[in-house]
Scaffold this active site. Structure first.
Site, PDB file in Angstrom:
ATOM      1  N   ASP A  18     -28.053  -0.649 -22.198  1.00  0.00           N
ATOM      2  CA  ASP A  18     -27.651  -1.603 -21.161  1.00  0.00           C
ATOM      3  C   ASP A  18     -28.796  -2.562 -20.831  1.00  0.00           C
ATOM      4  OD1 ASP A  18     -25.950  -2.772 -19.368  1.00  0.00           O
ATOM      5  OD2 ASP A  18     -26.145  -1.220 -17.826  1.00  0.00           O
ATOM      6  N   GLY A  21     -27.734  -8.639 -21.093  1.00  0.00           N
ATOM      7  CA  GLY A  21     -27.436  -9.862 -20.346  1.00  0.00           C
ATOM      8  C   GLY A  21     -28.590 -10.243 -19.439  1.00  0.00           C
ATOM      9  N   ARG A  22     -29.125  -9.242 -18.705  1.00  0.00           N
ATOM     10  CA  ARG A  22     -30.224  -9.521 -17.788  1.00  0.00           C
ATOM     11  C   ARG A  22     -31.487  -9.935 -18.541  1.00  0.00           C
ATOM     12  NH1 ARG A  22     -29.459  -4.040 -14.786  1.00  0.00           N
ATOM     13  NH2 ARG A  22     -27.846  -3.853 -16.398  1.00  0.00           N
ATOM     14  N   ARG A  31     -26.304 -15.165 -22.758  1.00  0.00           N
ATOM     15  CA  ARG A  31     -26.193 -13.712 -22.895  1.00  0.00           C
ATOM     16  C   ARG A  31     -26.210 -13.258 -24.356  1.00  0.00           C
ATOM     17  NH1 ARG A  31     -24.525 -10.710 -18.507  1.00  0.00           N
ATOM     18  NH2 ARG A  31     -23.618  -9.168 -19.913  1.00  0.00           N
ATOM     19  N   HIS A  35     -27.805  -9.980 -26.612  1.00  0.00           N
ATOM     20  CA  HIS A  35     -27.107  -9.061 -27.524  1.00  0.00           C
ATOM     21  C   HIS A  35     -27.764  -9.081 -28.906  1.00  0.00           C
ATOM     22  CE1 HIS A  35     -24.239  -8.290 -24.457  1.00  0.00           C
ATOM     23  NE2 HIS A  35     -23.625  -9.460 -24.512  1.00  0.00           N
ATOM     24  N   SER A  63     -17.818  -0.536 -24.527  1.00  0.00           N
ATOM     25  CA  SER A  63     -16.963   0.421 -23.818  1.00  0.00           C
ATOM     26  C   SER A  63     -15.521  -0.068 -23.777  1.00  0.00           C
ATOM     27  CB  SER A  63     -17.470   0.633 -22.385  1.00  0.00           C
ATOM     28  OG  SER A  63     -17.115  -0.471 -21.570  1.00  0.00           O
ATOM     29  N   TRP A  67     -13.721  -4.870 -22.645  1.00  0.00           N
ATOM     30  CA  TRP A  67     -12.690  -5.876 -22.965  1.00  0.00           C
ATOM     31  C   TRP A  67     -12.402  -6.766 -21.766  1.00  0.00           C
ATOM     32  CZ3 TRP A  67     -11.783  -6.562 -27.880  1.00  0.00           C
ATOM     33  CH2 TRP A  67     -11.925  -5.480 -28.766  1.00  0.00           C
ATOM     34  N   LEU A 129     -29.757  11.789 -40.624  1.00  0.00           N
ATOM     35  CA  LEU A 129     -29.396  11.462 -39.235  1.00  0.00           C
ATOM     36  C   LEU A 129     -27.918  11.096 -39.211  1.00  0.00           C
ATOM     37  CD1 LEU A 129     -30.305  10.589 -36.229  1.00  0.00           C
ATOM     38  CD2 LEU A 129     -30.328   8.279 -37.169  1.00  0.00           C
ATOM     39  N   ARG A 188     -25.526   5.411 -13.918  1.00  0.00           N
ATOM     40  CA  ARG A 188     -24.145   5.891 -13.961  1.00  0.00           C
ATOM     41  C   ARG A 188     -23.739   6.100 -15.412  1.00  0.00           C
ATOM     42  NH1 ARG A 188     -23.836   0.727 -11.587  1.00  0.00           N
ATOM     43  NH2 ARG A 188     -23.516  -0.915 -13.134  1.00  0.00           N
TER      44      ARG A 188
HETATM   45  C1  IPE Z   1     -21.965   0.345 -20.387  1.00  0.00           C
HETATM   46  O1  IPE Z   1     -22.577  -0.819 -19.920  1.00  0.00           O
HETATM   47  C2  IPE Z   1     -21.381   0.117 -21.739  1.00  0.00           C
HETATM   48  C3  IPE Z   1     -22.323  -0.152 -22.811  1.00  0.00           C
HETATM   49  C4  IPE Z   1     -23.634  -0.146 -22.718  1.00  0.00           C
HETATM   50  C5  IPE Z   1     -21.739  -0.432 -24.086  1.00  0.00           C
HETATM   51  P1  IPE Z   1     -21.838  -1.818 -18.912  1.00  0.00           P
HETATM   52  O2  IPE Z   1     -22.810  -2.881 -18.595  1.00  0.00           O
HETATM   53  O3  IPE Z   1     -20.541  -2.223 -19.476  1.00  0.00           O
HETATM   54  O4  IPE Z   1     -21.565  -0.871 -17.660  1.00  0.00           O
HETATM   55  P2  IPE Z   1     -21.307  -1.206 -16.121  1.00  0.00           P
HETATM   56  O5  IPE Z   1     -20.164  -2.184 -16.083  1.00  0.00           O
HETATM   57  O6  IPE Z   1     -22.562  -1.799 -15.592  1.00  0.00           O
HETATM   58  O7  IPE Z   1     -20.989   0.115 -15.513  1.00  0.00           O
HETATM   59  C1  IPE Z   2     -25.217  -3.999 -22.723  1.00  0.00           C
HETATM   60  O1  IPE Z   2     -25.768  -5.074 -22.039  1.00  0.00           O
HETATM   61  C2  IPE Z   2     -24.329  -4.441 -23.860  1.00  0.00           C
HETATM   62  C3  IPE Z   2     -22.892  -4.214 -23.626  1.00  0.00           C
HETATM   63  C4  IPE Z   2     -22.388  -3.631 -22.582  1.00  0.00           C
HETATM   64  C5  IPE Z   2     -21.990  -4.661 -24.652  1.00  0.00           C
HETATM   65  P1  IPE Z   2     -24.970  -5.874 -20.922  1.00  0.00           P
HETATM   66  O2  IPE Z   2     -24.235  -6.989 -21.565  1.00  0.00           O
HETATM   67  O3  IPE Z   2     -24.143  -4.948 -20.105  1.00  0.00           O
HETATM   68  O4  IPE Z   2     -26.180  -6.435 -20.067  1.00  0.00           O
HETATM   69  P2  IPE Z   2     -26.271  -6.541 -18.494  1.00  0.00           P
HETATM   70  O5  IPE Z   2     -25.946  -5.207 -17.915  1.00  0.00           O
HETATM   71  O6  IPE Z   2     -25.295  -7.601 -18.068  1.00  0.00           O
HETATM   72  O7  IPE Z   2     -27.698  -6.931 -18.243  1.00  0.00           O
HETATM   73 MG    MG Z   3     -24.479  -3.903 -18.408  1.00  0.00          MG
END
Ligand code: IPE
Ligand code: IPE
Ligand code: MG
Length: 236
Positions: A18, A21-22, A31, A35, A63, A67, A129, A188
């Site tokens: 996770d 994006g940030r 964003r 990725h 996840s 979507w 692995l 979480r």
């Molecule tokens: C969880 O991250 C899913 C993945 C890392 C693939 P999210 O960024 O989607 O989760 P929430 O929405 O913050 O709980």
């Molecule tokens: C995790 O990074 C990648 C996916 C959930 C696909 P995020 O895209 O959730 O990044 P944040 O949480 O917005 O920083």
């Molecule tokens: Mg996230």
């Protein structure tokens, strides 16, 4: 010096990757740049797992709730997954990585779906692995799908137990994670492996996924060695 050879290594590490994006936003980038950088961290994590002797690595890449993101971001992620697979497959195979995909991969369309199946087939005999990629995966959906398969198989109520149930989950044959790592400071589960994480050690780090490197991986394994796993029994 500590005897590193006797350290308990988690057999199975699961990671909620996770913070892409940030990471991008902090740099004034779109964003998708986060990725893209996250894909490089995937490569590093796999290398670290192989070199540390971890046998199973599960990565939460998308996840069942992702979507809900704008179509453009979903398209970017689908493109990156396809690109990643095409560019990394040969090296993964040479490293001895066996790829398994869990989740509703059909939702990404027939091309990626077929390429994932071909990659699983190509690497099926590898044993160094096992890399489990969770794509359009949701823990609740996994449990519901398992229940449906159990009913379809006509399992008698008396014959159902935890072992039988686990064999109908997407992770059939894969031991439960010993260590769960989530990056980016969120604490979480976000509908990841709900059943399978019952006794995993949890480790939350503020490091954003694109910054996660071999040292962070090693630190996580060090932290794991300090945990006392009791599984409900009394401390020794
Ligand atoms: C969880 O991250 C899913 C993945 C890392 C693939 P999210 O960024 O989607 O989760 P929430 O929405 O913050 O709980
Ligand atoms: C995790 O990074 C990648 C996916 C959930 C696909 P995020 O895209 O959730 O990044 P944040 O949480 O917005 O920083
Ligand atoms: Mg996230």
């Amino acid at each position: 010096m500590a005897d590193l050879s006797s350290r308990p290594i988690p057999l199975h590490v699961a990671i909620i990757m996770d913070g892409n994006g940030r990471w991008a936003t902090a740099r004034g980038l779109p964003r998708v740049a986060g990725h893209r950088e996250g894909a490089k961290a995937v490569r590093r994590a796999i290398e670290a797992a192989v070199s540390q002797g971890v046998r199973y690595l599960t990565l939460f890449a998308f996840s069942s709730e992702n979507w809900r993101r704008p179509a453009e971001e979903v398209a970017d992620l689908t493109f990156l997954m396809k690109h990643y697979l095409r560019s990394e497959l040969r090296e993964l195979h040479e490293k001895g990585v066996c790829l398994k995909v869990i989740g509703e991969r059909e939702r990404f369309g027939p091309t990626l779906c077929a390429e994932l199946a071909a990659a699983e087939e190509k690497t099926a005999g590898n044993t160094r692995l096992t890399l489990v990629m969770a794509l359009s995966y949701g823990g609740r959906a996994d449990i519901v799908a398992a229940t449906r398969r159990i009913i379809e198989a006509g399992v008698a109520p008396d014959a159902l137990n935890e072992q039988v149930f686990a064999r109908h989950l997407a992770t059939d044959g894969i031991p439960d994670p010993d260590l769960l790592i989530r990056t980016s400071g969120e604490e979480r589960i976000s509908n990841f492996l709900l059943w399978q994480l019952a006794y995993a050690e949890m480790l939350f780090t503020d490091v954003l996924w694109p910054d996660f490197d071999a040292d962070d991986f090693a630190r996580a394994l060090d932290e794991y060695t300090t945990r006392e796993r009791r599984f409900g029994a009394r401390p020794v």
